[in-house]
Design an enzyme around this catalytic site. Sequence first.
Site, short mmCIF file in Angstrom:
data_model
loop_
_atom_site.label_atom_id
_atom_site.label_comp_id
_atom_site.label_asym_id
_atom_site.label_seq_id
_atom_site.Cartn_x
_atom_site.Cartn_y
_atom_site.Cartn_z
N GLU A 1 1.71 -0.46 -5.00
CA GLU A 1 0.79 0.62 -5.32
C GLU A 1 1.69 1.84 -5.49
O GLU A 1 2.16 2.41 -4.50
CB GLU A 1 -0.22 0.85 -4.21
CG GLU A 1 -1.21 1.95 -4.57
CD GLU A 1 -2.17 2.29 -3.42
OE1 GLU A 1 -3.31 2.70 -3.72
OE2 GLU A 1 -1.78 2.17 -2.25
N ASP B 1 0.84 -1.19 0.00
CA ASP B 1 0.00 0.00 0.00
C ASP B 1 0.88 1.25 0.00
O ASP B 1 1.85 1.35 0.75
CB ASP B 1 -0.90 -0.02 1.24
CG ASP B 1 -1.77 1.20 1.36
OD1 ASP B 1 -2.63 1.39 0.50
OD2 ASP B 1 -1.58 1.97 2.33
#
Length: 702
Positions: free
Chosen positions: A379, A343
């Site tokens: 990401e 993330d």
Amino acid sequence: MVQPDDVAPLGVWPGTPYPLGATYDGAGTNFSVFSEVAERVEVCLIDDGGGETRIPLEEVDTYVWHAYVPTVAPGQHYGFRVHGPFDPSRGLRCDASKLLLDPYGKAFAGEFDGHSSLHTHGQDSLGHTMTGVVINPFFDWADDRAPTRPYHETVIYEAHVKGMTMTHPAVPAQLRGTYAGIAHPAVVDHLKSLGVTAIELMPVHQFIHDRMLLDRGLRNYWGYNSVGYLAPHHEYAADQRPGAAVTEFKAMVRALHAEGIEVILDVVYNHTGEGNHLGPTIGLRGIDNAAYYRLMEDDPSHYMDYTGTGNSLNVRHPHTLQLIMDSLRYWILDMHVDGFRFDLAATLARELHDVDRLSTFFDLVQQDPVVSQVKLIAEPWDVGEGGYQVGNFPGLWTEWNGKYRDTVRDYWRGEPATLGEFASRLTGSSDLYEATGRRPSASINFVTAHDGFTLRDLVSYNEKHNEANGEGNRDGESHNRSWNCGVEGPTDDPEVSALRERQSRNLIATLALSQGTPMLLHGDEMGRTQHGNNNAYCQDSPLSWMDWTLAQKNSDLLEFTRAAIALRAEHPVFRRRRFFDGRPTPDHDHPGDIAWLTPAGEEMTAADWDSGFGRSLTVFLNGAAIKEPGPRGERITDDSFLLCFNAHDAPIEFTLPGAEFGEQWSVALDCSTPTGASEAEYPAAARVELTARCLLVLRRTA
């Protein structure tokens, strides 16, 4: 409860500084924790009645405090108390009144109740915070083996442990919302029937719920609020006995591996749930604030925030890097997972302020013999300046390709000047990945993900509708590149409904047949809706859960999705390991491994590519011109295909190319039909009328 300076009459041995955390060896438990700023550290054993026994960690090696307690067995609750300086203006936040979570804790119990002691210096937090749980590390993995599926054969399914299983009628009620629910044969069979090869689980590291959400009757559903990087989130365990989540998680992985499905974890190493300077002191903040967090240089009482969550981990510090790397290795070696999606991964690359793709973290991953061998998905952005880094990660890494998502959405909703970029995204985004030696599979292609609209909502709403979140609809992305097909939200208009269904099929087929690694959002295969909510992070409710009744209601879409993924799996021309080169082959008179044609069946010219209004083209994929060898060096040959794209708002007549491309064609997938099936066949140079906004896939049969 004993006083802070008392020591219970337990046998305590020196123990060892490594491994960090609480490690049971069959006879006792070694406790070890790092703190450079501490003046004294105690491990606190918590009994069933909430009483506490404090044991000083008197051995200190290079700022690692440790002891071995022979009497401590699995199931023991514990925490740490760190005595040291408290001066927030200098970034020092030690507070021995706080029972602190073990950064290396492998299981946790209890909840944070929002009590003032979690925020107030000098007020004891025992009874108001989570505790660590000593686990039994032994587990019968039987003959478990990692599937180790190559990227070009991978189809990822992004899912939420609770949301995917809460309403499944075949999953027993006591298993719904749990790791055991994911492992249930009915859920596994659904994944297999789709052709999924990897399930990417939204965060399962132990996380906490924000107080402000709980006060509004909401919860941190997505889980991007980690407080334990080695512990599976205990709320997702059907068995709520202390530490049982570990065994249940392992059993889930074993069950998925037995069916050839890999397990990828969405991990949040960029920040923790302790939040900003007003957040609770529950772990890292009280152990060594300045070591674990990025502090403002001109005001160390505040935190650098590249994530929009209040803090950022200090990946410049060796012990923070060690925590991350030890966590990754633990999940691979002890929990048998197959990869990670990082993330806001750009935050991990910030050595000082700028994003540096050659930062220490990536150097460590590159040389690590364990971590470097699993799937690593970035990401590739954060919320800081210069944080959008699609295409800029190192060679080992694949990336969520945000440009793929945006381009494919724009193409099918009819935005101008997208044809050239659409071609790049369809063929693996060589403009982003080829220069760094990566392959098409470095592009994790997706049209929807947990963050944003579902597929059904993408074709049903122009605007977000997040009122249920209690933030006045101010939260969530406002520029979604969505199109409601003429009506906002639910409609009884048959033409609008038919268009939405066709658009859904177009997007799924494009995703399945693009070069790269496809990722499908859970529930999109059956038309899951969040009623226009594009930021359902706090919606632990039927709004976010998969509605399994849709599998019957939208069975045609489910069948279509299975057919599209099966077409990809059966034909290597759709999942090539190398980029197309477009050059003619010496033994064929057609134009190489790929050709771009106008709807009239002619080679695309520069003027065709530059046309701002162009919405239609044909792509020829030559199955006889695949240059990369198979796994044993064999030549790969496949059928050849024509992909006819019409994103115009009216039907267009396509002319198939001449006999040099193929003499006979049959329909492999037709987005104008509910399930994609069609018996139609066409000769070379035939004229075929394509429905408005439709993709037609033809396979050469002669």
